[in-house]
Design a protein around this motif. Structure first.
Motif, PDB file in Angstrom:
ATOM      1  N   UNK A 221     -67.927-110.653  10.337  1.00  0.00           N
ATOM      2  CA  UNK A 221     -66.691-110.712  11.120  1.00  0.00           C
ATOM      3  C   UNK A 221     -65.549-111.046  10.171  1.00  0.00           C
ATOM      4  N   UNK A 222     -64.473-110.272  10.279  1.00  0.00           N
ATOM      5  CA  UNK A 222     -63.369-110.356   9.327  1.00  0.00           C
ATOM      6  C   UNK A 222     -62.068-110.630  10.058  1.00  0.00           C
ATOM      7  N   UNK A 223     -61.359-111.651   9.607  1.00  0.00           N
ATOM      8  CA  UNK A 223     -60.095-112.000  10.220  1.00  0.00           C
ATOM      9  C   UNK A 223     -59.115-110.842  10.051  1.00  0.00           C
ATOM     10  N   UNK A 224     -58.721-110.247  11.176  1.00  0.00           N
ATOM     11  CA  UNK A 224     -57.836-109.098  11.097  1.00  0.00           C
ATOM     12  C   UNK A 224     -57.626-108.471  12.458  1.00  0.00           C
ATOM     13  N   UNK A 225     -56.806-107.448  12.502  1.00  0.00           N
ATOM     14  CA  UNK A 225     -56.518-106.779  13.767  1.00  0.00           C
ATOM     15  C   UNK A 225     -56.004-105.375  13.497  1.00  0.00           C
ATOM     16  N   UNK A 226     -56.056-104.555  14.528  1.00  0.00           N
ATOM     17  CA  UNK A 226     -55.485-103.213  14.466  1.00  0.00           C
ATOM     18  C   UNK A 226     -54.086-103.253  15.074  1.00  0.00           C
ATOM     19  N   UNK A 227     -53.153-102.525  14.478  1.00  0.00           N
ATOM     20  CA  UNK A 227     -51.779-102.430  14.966  1.00  0.00           C
ATOM     21  C   UNK A 227     -51.432-100.954  15.132  1.00  0.00           C
ATOM     22  N   UNK A 228     -50.860-100.591  16.287  1.00  0.00           N
ATOM     23  CA  UNK A 228     -50.491 -99.201  16.565  1.00  0.00           C
ATOM     24  C   UNK A 228     -49.010 -98.976  16.288  1.00  0.00           C
ATOM     25  N   UNK A 229     -48.725 -97.958  15.502  1.00  0.00           N
ATOM     26  CA  UNK A 229     -47.345 -97.564  15.243  1.00  0.00           C
ATOM     27  C   UNK A 229     -47.279 -96.044  15.303  1.00  0.00           C
ATOM     28  N   UNK A 230     -46.687 -95.523  16.401  1.00  0.00           N
ATOM     29  CA  UNK A 230     -46.676 -94.079  16.594  1.00  0.00           C
ATOM     30  C   UNK A 230     -48.088 -93.573  16.776  1.00  0.00           C
ATOM     31  N   UNK A 231     -48.508 -92.648  15.927  1.00  0.00           N
ATOM     32  CA  UNK A 231     -49.857 -92.106  15.995  1.00  0.00           C
ATOM     33  C   UNK A 231     -50.747 -92.641  14.873  1.00  0.00           C
ATOM     34  N   UNK A 232     -50.311 -93.741  14.259  1.00  0.00           N
ATOM     35  CA  UNK A 232     -51.072 -94.338  13.168  1.00  0.00           C
ATOM     36  C   UNK A 232     -51.565 -95.723  13.575  1.00  0.00           C
ATOM     37  N   UNK A 233     -52.857 -95.971  13.342  1.00  0.00           N
ATOM     38  CA  UNK A 233     -53.442 -97.303  13.496  1.00  0.00           C
ATOM     39  C   UNK A 233     -53.538 -97.935  12.111  1.00  0.00           C
ATOM     40  N   UNK A 234     -53.045 -99.154  11.990  1.00  0.00           N
ATOM     41  CA  UNK A 234     -53.180 -99.905  10.753  1.00  0.00           C
ATOM     42  C   UNK A 234     -54.106-101.094  10.997  1.00  0.00           C
ATOM     43  N   UNK A 235     -55.230-101.128  10.295  1.00  0.00           N
ATOM     44  CA  UNK A 235     -56.123-102.283  10.358  1.00  0.00           C
ATOM     45  C   UNK A 235     -55.742-103.230   9.233  1.00  0.00           C
ATOM     46  N   UNK A 236     -55.287-104.394   9.635  1.00  0.00           N
ATOM     47  CA  UNK A 236     -54.871-105.415   8.667  1.00  0.00           C
ATOM     48  C   UNK A 236     -55.960-106.478   8.582  1.00  0.00           C
ATOM     49  N   UNK A 237     -56.553-106.652   7.409  1.00  0.00           N
ATOM     50  CA  UNK A 237     -57.662-107.584   7.240  1.00  0.00           C
ATOM     51  C   UNK A 237     -57.328-108.584   6.139  1.00  0.00           C
ATOM     52  N   UNK A 238     -57.572-109.850   6.423  1.00  0.00           N
ATOM     53  CA  UNK A 238     -57.263-110.914   5.475  1.00  0.00           C
ATOM     54  C   UNK A 238     -58.036-110.735   4.173  1.00  0.00           C
ATOM     55  N   UNK A 239     -57.383-111.068   3.075  1.00  0.00           N
ATOM     56  CA  UNK A 239     -58.033-111.019   1.770  1.00  0.00           C
ATOM     57  C   UNK A 239     -58.886-112.253   1.497  1.00  0.00           C
ATOM     58  N   UNK A 240     -58.724-113.291   2.301  1.00  0.00           N
ATOM     59  CA  UNK A 240     -59.408-114.551   2.018  1.00  0.00           C
ATOM     60  C   UNK A 240     -60.922-114.354   1.967  1.00  0.00           C
ATOM     61  N   UNK A 241     -61.496-114.571   0.779  1.00  0.00           N
ATOM     62  CA  UNK A 241     -62.935-114.472   0.531  1.00  0.00           C
ATOM     63  C   UNK A 241     -63.492-113.067   0.739  1.00  0.00           C
ATOM     64  N   UNK A 242     -62.606-112.066   0.875  1.00  0.00           N
ATOM     65  CA  UNK A 242     -63.044-110.683   1.089  1.00  0.00           C
ATOM     66  C   UNK A 242     -62.610-109.797  -0.069  1.00  0.00           C
TER      67      UNK A 242
END
Length: 367
Positions: A221-242
């Motif tokens: 399990x990775x600290x992060x989330x998906x964000x919708x902008x127009x027709x693009x999904x951006x998955x933002x995931x923390x760099x901490x220990x990853x």
């Protein structure tokens, strides 16, 4: 693939007070409200339910919830020596309430008394002397799923995880939408009958960091989330220990994504239509932080209700039936393993009633 379904915003969130969650549960489990809802559900399905049986089921649900709350309250004054056992019995009561709600024919009189699980230990752990026990041996302690019992009823249910999708609007105010994802353990893992502690711990958001730092194992399990902008999904995931290599190894969507990064995050950009086909299971921890669950190399992609049930079954069994081994785990400074049951117990007081409330809504009121 776990398909996200848009849902109405939830009144409660993980960071609300524990007392408020129990108050909401109390309101939804009013005797008359439950009784009428049970009868209405039966009529909608063209099934018979007598007034007497509806009354009995309503009383049973109320009693299970009252019992669960009492177990949790009692556990707060206990130490880790017995605390997981008390929390586990509270969780059984919540699970029994869900079974009675979901199964038209079930009541406390017809519920089988068995847990539906059996604890299993590596041979070396059956007798604990003064010899050193390895961390890996402890993590191989497992729960074997039985054909009947409370857990066998729960794994056949459709359970849910909710998440919030931030939506960016160019030139206007950003918004969010709430979604839920449906998970059915029996449907996903029809032949997986034995589950070890490691695979359970690797998928619980509240202990992701301890899994990496204390257990020296990979968390899924990775600290992060998906964000919708127009027709693009951006998955933002923390760099901490990853690392980027770990994320690309454990998530399907990374193969279709372009990658960018900042000081604190990795960003994976992918067309919305492609992401929908491989959306990972998204969870929240007790602070409402969102996590993405690895969909590759992960042996146990399931709901937190199942994971907490399995965790407390094994921890509670250790505390009650394997006291020498449990003492070793709690007192051993070399491995620091006691930090994990401590965190899980602390999280349980908010997480478990909230998970129950979420399932009660989805399986019964369908709010």
């Amino acid at each position: 693939m776990i398909q996200p379904i848009e849902t109405a915003s939830s009144v409660l969130h993980y960071n609300t007070l524990e007392k408020q969650i129990w108050r909401e549960i109390s309101m939804l489990t009013d005797f008359r409200l439950i009784k009428e809802k049970l009868k209405k559900e039966a009529r909608s399905a063209n099934l018979a339910m007598t007034d007497e049986f509806a009354s009995q089921k309503a009383k049973d649900i109320q009693y299970c919830i009252k019992q669960a709350k009492e177990y949790f309250l009692s556990s707060k004054s206990a130490t880790l020596v017995i605390k997981p056992t008390l929390i586990y019995y509270g969780l059984i009561s919540l699970a029994a309430a869900l079974v009675i709600v979901r199964d038209r024919d079930k009541s406390l009189n017809s519920m089988r008394g068995a847990h539906g699980l059996k604890d299993k230990y590596p041979d070396k752990l059956n007798s604990v002397a003064n010899s050193t026990i390895s961390r890996n041996e402890i993590l191989e302690i497992s729960a074997e799923i039985q054909d009947s019992g409370t857990f066998a009823e729960i794994i056949r249910m459709n359970l849910h995880e909710g998440f919030t999708l931030p939506i960016k609007h160019e030139g206007s105010t950003d918004t969010t939408k709430d979604f839920k994802q449906q998970v059915n353990y029996a449907g996903s893992y029809p032949t997986l009958k034995e589950i070890n502690l490691l695979s359970i711990f690797q998928n619980i958001p509240e202990i992701w960091k301890e899994t990496k730092l204390v257990l020296k194992k990979e968390s899924f399990v990775y600290m992060g989330e998906a964000v919708l902008s127009g027709e693009i999904i951006t998955c933002r995931i923390s760099k901490e220990l990853n690392t980027i290599d770990e994320l690309e190894r454990n998530f399907s969507f990374t193969a279709r994504a372009t990658v960018a990064e900042s000081n604190n995050y990795y960003f994976f950009n992918i067309p919305r239509s492609q992401y929908t086909d491989i959306t990972p299971l998204t969870k929240r921890d007790t602070t409402a932080t969102q996590y993405l669950t690895a969909d590759k190399n992960n042996p146990l992609i399931t709901s937190d209700f199942i994971l907490y049930y399995l965790s407390f079954f094994l921890l509670g069994s250790l505390a009650r039936y394997k006291p020498a081994l449990w003492r070793y785990i709690l007192e051993d400074p070399m491995h620091g393993l006691s930090t994990i049951p401590e965190i899980l117990c602390d999280s349980a007081y908010i997480k478990l009633p909230y998970l129950f409330l979420n399932e009660f809504n989805n399986n019964f009121y369908k709010i």
